[in-house]
Enzyme design. Sequence first.
Site, PDB file in Angstrom:
ATOM      1  N   SER A 263       0.841  -1.194   0.000  1.00 22.88           N
ATOM      2  CA  SER A 263       0.000   0.000   0.000  1.00 22.88           C
ATOM      3  C   SER A 263       0.874   1.242   0.000  1.00 22.88           C
ATOM      4  O   SER A 263       2.073   1.167   0.236  1.00 22.88           O
ATOM      5  CB  SER A 263      -0.901   0.002   1.240  1.00 22.88           C
ATOM      6  OG  SER A 263      -0.104   0.293   2.382  1.00 22.88           O
ATOM      7  N   LYS A 264       0.222   2.370  -0.241  1.00 24.77           N
ATOM      8  CA  LYS A 264       0.943   3.639  -0.246  1.00 24.77           C
ATOM      9  C   LYS A 264       1.580   3.878   1.119  1.00 24.77           C
ATOM     10  O   LYS A 264       2.660   4.442   1.228  1.00 24.77           O
ATOM     11  CB  LYS A 264      -0.035   4.760  -0.593  1.00 24.77           C
ATOM     12  CG  LYS A 264       0.588   6.146  -0.492  1.00 24.77           C
ATOM     13  CD  LYS A 264      -0.212   7.160  -1.260  1.00 24.77           C
ATOM     14  CE  LYS A 264      -0.036   8.599  -0.783  1.00 24.77           C
ATOM     15  NZ  LYS A 264       1.191   8.936  -0.124  1.00 24.77           N
TER      16      LYS A 264
END
Length: 519
Positions: A263-264
Site C-alpha cells: 500500500s501507499k
Amino acid sequence: MSNNSKVRVRFAPSPTGPLHIGGVRTALYNYLFARQRGGEFIFRIEDTDSTRFVPGAEAYIIESFRWLGITFDEGVGIGGSHGPYRQSERRDIYVRYVGQLLDAGRAYYAFDTPEELAARREHEANFQYDASTRMSMRNSLTLGLDEARRLIADGTPYVVRFLIEPGEDVHVSDLIRGDVCINSSVLDDKVLWKSADGLPTYHLANIVDDHLMEVTHVIRGEEWLPSSPLHVLLYRAFGWADTMPQFAHLPLLLKPDGKGKLSKRDGDRLGFPVFPLEWHDPTSGEVSSGYRERGYMPEAVVNFLALLGWNPGDDQEVLSMSDLIAKFDLTKCSKNGARFDYVKGFWFNREYLMRRSNEALAPDFVKVLAAAGIETTAARAATVVGLMRDKVITYDTKDGPRKRNISFVSDLWPLCRFFFVAPATFDRDDKFVRKNWTEATAAEMRLLRDKLATLTDFTSDAIKAAIDPWVAEQGLKPWNAWRVCLVGEGQGPDMYALAAFLGQEETLRRMDFAIAQLG
Ligand code: GLU
C-alpha cells in the site's frame, strides 16, 4: 478465441488517481506479451464511475507510460479502428447491448430505491439480490414488463440487473491459475446499467468493450479474479462464449515486510514511492513521491517490476526491454504474491547507473547541485561523478543506518560537498583530524604548499609526477593531513584528482586556511 487470431490485449485503467505501481506492472506484462506475439496493445479508459473521476489522472497515466517506454498501438490519445476508447464516449453502444440482454430475458429492470435496499439489508443478514430474493423485490419480473415500461416512461429511476441462474458451476480457465471454479449461487444479480447517469457499470462496459475491441487475452491484477465468473456468464449471455478472451490474473504485490498487499502507507513508512511519477492530489494538495522524481531510471523500474511475479528461470537479472520481450512467459508467472523488495529496486537502479557514462549522468547531477545552491558546468559535474560513483553511502532504514553503493545521482551530493564548498571549520575531536594533525603537521603542510605553488601544470598527472618523488625524497607522508586541508575530514577521492579539480589557487587557499586554523 480462435487459435489463429492476432493477439490483442488492453490496459484499461480507471482515472481515479495516480497509477499505482502494481498497475504499471500489469501494463508492462500486457506490453511484453503483445510485443512478443507481434500483437496489438490497446489503451482504454474506464471512466464510467463518474463519482470517482479525478481530473489529471488520465494525463498522468499517459505521461507515466511515455516515461517508461511502454507504448500502445490503439487507444486514448492514439486513435484506432475500434474507438472511441474512453468509455464515457461509448454510451450508445452500451445502451444497445443492455437492450440485447433485456430482450433475451437475461437481464431485467429493477426499481428498488436505495432506501428500500438498505432496509432489506438491515433486516436480513447477508441479504443478496439473487434468485432467492429477486421475486420479492420491485422489478420487471415481479411487476410485469408493461408496468415496468410505464414506470420508466414516467421517469422512475431504475437499474438493469443481470439475471443469474443459481446452482451452476462456473469455470474460468486462467493461464496462470488453471481452472478456477465458482458456483453461480454465490453471485448476486449485478447491476449492469443505471438510468441515473445513463452509464453502464464496470462489468458490462468491460465485457462489451473487450468483445468489440477483439481482445484475445485479459491480463490483469488478481483483485479482478472474483469478477471473472460473472464476466464468463456475461460472455455466454451475449452469445460470445467462443470468442471469450483467455484470462490471466497476475499475482498480488505484497508488502516488503509483514503480511498483506503493498500500500501507499508502506511506501511512506519505509521511504519508497508507489507511483511512477510524482502526484499532486488536485483536491487535498497532497504530494506523493514518484520513481521518476526520486531519480530512478525508467529502464531500472521496468526491469525491477518485470521480475516481480515472473523470472526467466535462470540467474539473469539485468534485462533490457528487448530481453524481456524475448523471454517473457505469461504461463510462468507465479500464483503467489510477489514481495515488493524495494531495496532490490536500489540495486537495479545502480546497475543501470553504472552502465551510463559520467557525461550522461552529469546533467542530472548539475540539477541536484543547483537544488543545493551550487552552480557548476556539466564538465565539472562529470568529473566529480567519475571520482565518486564507486563510493558507498550510509542511509537510514527503520532498523538503523545501512550502507549501500551509490544507486542514484542524488546519492552523490552528500558525499561531494567538499568539491564545491571549502571546509569552514575543522573538528578537532574528529578521529581522523586528531590522528593526522599533530605538532609537526603545520610545518609539513607549509612545505607541501610551497612545493605545489611552484607547479605550472596542475593536472592530476602533472601533480603526481612532481609530488610523488618529492615526497619520497623528503621522507614525508602528507596524504591524510593534506586531505584534512582540502576535505576537512577523512573521505573523498584520490588527492591528486581532487587538487586538480579544485585548481592551484583554491588548493593553496584551502591549505593556508587549514594551517591557520589548526596551527
Ligand atoms: N478498470 C479496471 C481497472 O481499473 C480494469 C480491470 C480489467 O483489466 O478488467 O483496473
